[in-house]
Design a protein around this motif. Structure first.
Motif, mmCIF file in Angstrom:
data_model
loop_
_atom_site.group_PDB
_atom_site.id
_atom_site.type_symbol
_atom_site.label_atom_id
_atom_site.label_comp_id
_atom_site.label_asym_id
_atom_site.label_seq_id
_atom_site.Cartn_x
_atom_site.Cartn_y
_atom_site.Cartn_z
ATOM 1 N N LEU A 128 -2.556 -8.296 35.007
ATOM 2 C CA LEU A 128 -0.733 -8.741 34.664
ATOM 3 C C LEU A 128 -0.391 -7.478 34.127
ATOM 4 O O LEU A 128 -1.034 -7.038 32.856
ATOM 5 C CB LEU A 128 -0.560 -9.909 34.085
ATOM 6 C CG LEU A 128 0.988 -10.249 33.789
ATOM 7 C CD1 LEU A 128 1.461 -10.446 35.163
ATOM 8 C CD2 LEU A 128 0.846 -11.454 32.943
ATOM 9 N N GLY A 129 0.545 -6.861 34.469
ATOM 10 C CA GLY A 129 1.454 -5.790 33.665
ATOM 11 C C GLY A 129 2.639 -6.156 33.108
ATOM 12 O O GLY A 129 3.448 -6.965 33.841
ATOM 13 N N VAL A 130 2.746 -6.065 31.964
ATOM 14 C CA VAL A 130 4.211 -6.713 31.262
ATOM 15 C C VAL A 130 5.145 -5.359 30.612
ATOM 16 O O VAL A 130 6.157 -5.650 30.367
ATOM 17 C CB VAL A 130 4.194 -7.667 30.359
ATOM 18 C CG1 VAL A 130 3.360 -8.978 30.995
ATOM 19 C CG2 VAL A 130 3.092 -7.198 29.042
ATOM 20 N N HIS A 162 -0.081 -3.749 28.561
ATOM 21 C CA HIS A 162 1.282 -3.548 27.449
ATOM 22 C C HIS A 162 1.444 -2.077 27.519
ATOM 23 O O HIS A 162 0.511 -1.117 27.367
ATOM 24 C CB HIS A 162 1.117 -4.301 26.428
ATOM 25 C CG HIS A 162 0.800 -5.673 26.235
ATOM 26 N ND1 HIS A 162 2.054 -6.537 26.251
ATOM 27 C CD2 HIS A 162 -0.053 -6.384 26.436
ATOM 28 C CE1 HIS A 162 1.577 -7.726 26.369
ATOM 29 N NE2 HIS A 162 0.362 -7.598 26.313
ATOM 30 N N THR A 163 2.638 -1.643 27.297
ATOM 31 C CA THR A 163 3.021 -0.198 26.743
ATOM 32 C C THR A 163 3.958 -0.299 25.567
ATOM 33 O O THR A 163 4.450 -1.390 25.363
ATOM 34 C CB THR A 163 3.709 0.750 27.889
ATOM 35 O OG1 THR A 163 5.060 -0.157 28.275
ATOM 36 C CG2 THR A 163 3.031 0.509 29.314
ATOM 37 N N ARG A 223 0.873 -0.174 22.748
ATOM 38 C CA ARG A 223 0.159 0.239 23.836
ATOM 39 C C ARG A 223 -1.242 -0.517 23.702
ATOM 40 O O ARG A 223 -2.160 -0.018 23.121
ATOM 41 C CB ARG A 223 0.068 1.793 23.889
ATOM 42 C CG ARG A 223 1.473 2.369 24.009
ATOM 43 C CD ARG A 223 1.403 3.961 24.057
ATOM 44 N NE ARG A 223 0.648 4.740 23.225
ATOM 45 C CZ ARG A 223 1.052 5.181 21.989
ATOM 46 N NH1 ARG A 223 2.564 5.120 21.862
ATOM 47 N NH2 ARG A 223 0.437 5.748 21.158
ATOM 48 N N ARG A 224 -1.314 -1.464 24.496
ATOM 49 C CA ARG A 224 -2.702 -2.193 24.616
ATOM 50 C C ARG A 224 -2.722 -2.865 25.704
ATOM 51 O O ARG A 224 -1.858 -2.969 26.542
ATOM 52 C CB ARG A 224 -2.559 -3.286 23.379
ATOM 53 C CG ARG A 224 -1.637 -4.285 23.580
ATOM 54 C CD ARG A 224 -1.189 -4.942 22.499
ATOM 55 N NE ARG A 224 -0.384 -6.490 22.665
ATOM 56 C CZ ARG A 224 0.968 -6.208 22.823
ATOM 57 N NH1 ARG A 224 1.588 -5.334 22.839
ATOM 58 N NH2 ARG A 224 1.502 -7.456 22.956
ATOM 59 N N TYR A 238 8.472 2.510 34.739
ATOM 60 C CA TYR A 238 7.326 3.433 34.612
ATOM 61 C C TYR A 238 6.364 2.718 33.569
ATOM 62 O O TYR A 238 5.167 2.550 33.981
ATOM 63 C CB TYR A 238 7.948 4.866 33.855
ATOM 64 C CG TYR A 238 6.642 5.677 33.424
ATOM 65 C CD1 TYR A 238 5.870 6.353 34.547
ATOM 66 C CD2 TYR A 238 5.975 5.483 32.331
ATOM 67 C CE1 TYR A 238 4.764 7.167 34.054
ATOM 68 C CE2 TYR A 238 4.830 6.181 32.032
ATOM 69 C CZ TYR A 238 4.350 7.097 32.753
ATOM 70 O OH TYR A 238 3.154 7.867 32.353
ATOM 71 N N ASN A 239 6.805 2.041 32.743
ATOM 72 C CA ASN A 239 5.959 1.277 31.917
ATOM 73 C C ASN A 239 5.407 0.081 32.450
ATOM 74 O O ASN A 239 4.188 -0.341 32.250
ATOM 75 C CB ASN A 239 6.696 0.894 30.367
ATOM 76 C CG ASN A 239 7.019 1.858 29.496
ATOM 77 O OD1 ASN A 239 6.309 3.050 29.605
ATOM 78 N ND2 ASN A 239 8.178 2.122 28.664
ATOM 79 N N GLN A 240 6.085 -0.673 33.229
ATOM 80 C CA GLN A 240 5.623 -1.655 34.083
ATOM 81 C C GLN A 240 4.392 -1.237 34.973
ATOM 82 O O GLN A 240 3.413 -2.134 34.694
ATOM 83 C CB GLN A 240 6.808 -2.187 34.783
ATOM 84 C CG GLN A 240 6.102 -3.538 35.773
ATOM 85 C CD GLN A 240 5.955 -4.756 35.023
ATOM 86 O OE1 GLN A 240 6.417 -5.016 33.922
ATOM 87 N NE2 GLN A 240 5.023 -5.511 35.438
ATOM 88 N N ASN A 241 4.518 -0.085 35.423
ATOM 89 C CA ASN A 241 3.590 0.428 36.519
ATOM 90 C C ASN A 241 2.137 0.759 35.494
ATOM 91 O O ASN A 241 1.179 0.467 35.849
ATOM 92 C CB ASN A 241 3.778 1.489 37.439
ATOM 93 C CG ASN A 241 2.887 1.858 38.402
ATOM 94 O OD1 ASN A 241 2.458 1.309 39.120
ATOM 95 N ND2 ASN A 241 2.580 3.283 38.367
ATOM 96 N N LEU A 242 2.706 1.433 34.263
ATOM 97 C CA LEU A 242 1.603 2.003 33.716
ATOM 98 C C LEU A 242 0.691 0.850 33.022
ATOM 99 O O LEU A 242 -0.496 0.896 32.904
ATOM 100 C CB LEU A 242 1.949 3.004 32.644
ATOM 101 C CG LEU A 242 1.084 3.562 31.722
ATOM 102 C CD1 LEU A 242 0.050 4.432 32.618
ATOM 103 C CD2 LEU A 242 1.649 4.348 30.473
#
Length: 166
Positions: A139-141, A100-101, A158-159, A109-113
């Motif tokens: 999984l990135g959300v 999570h971001t 951010r976790r 960008y947040n999805q990739n990070l």
């Protein structure tokens, strides 16, 4: 069962056993909101979709990433030792690691990070803890599921979340 102190392996194992079908979340706690380098960790399971876990069912520890980084800091790795032991001891076939971001930055960008952070934790759990790769999915959300909905840029959003599934 939200916890804010460092948990023992037995406490995490008990939580995983209780939450096998509902999930376990590990997120940061007691963070200074001015600390832009702080992020969280959490565990996930097999489905390719994010299944939120109620806040009262979360178990919290504090893991930090450098700002805009997915590299797991050396000083944060010891905090994962109890988690590693619990993952070895608990009768759970698959954990999903969900990144999570916060809402700073573009959604792409947040999805990739978020995905990179989940992958980094997976790499650590395999390489340093000896967890079998087939037991871990990522999984990135991104910013889609903030823990603090009132403040989408809050540190606690951010976790990396861990969910145990049967």
């Amino acid at each position: 069962m939200a916890q804010t102190s460092e948990l023992t392996a037995d406490e995490i194992t008990d939580a995983f056993n209780k939450q096998k079908t509902r999930g376990l979340v590990i997120v940061p706690s007691n963070q200074d909101s001015s600390d832009a380098t702080t992020t969280e960790t959490t565990v996930a399971a097999a489905p390719a979709e994010y299944q939120p876990v109620a806040e009262e069912d979360q178990v919290n520890i504090q893991i930090r990433f450098d700002f805009a980084s997915a590299a797991l800091r050396e000083d944060e790795k010891p905090k994962l030792s109890s988690l590693c032991q619990a993952m070895k001891d608990v009768d759970v076939n698959v954990f999903q690691i969900i990144g999570h971001t916060d809402s700073a930055g573009s959604a792409e960008y947040n999805q990739n990070l978020s995905l990179l952070r989940a992958k980094e934790v997976k790499r650590f759990l395999i390489g340093d803890c000896g967890i079998a790769e087939e037991r871990l999915e990522v999984l990135g959300v991104g910013e889609a599921e903030p823990l603090n909905k009132a403040n989408p840029r809050a540190d606690e959003n951010r976790r990396v979340e861990f969910q145990a599934l049967g």
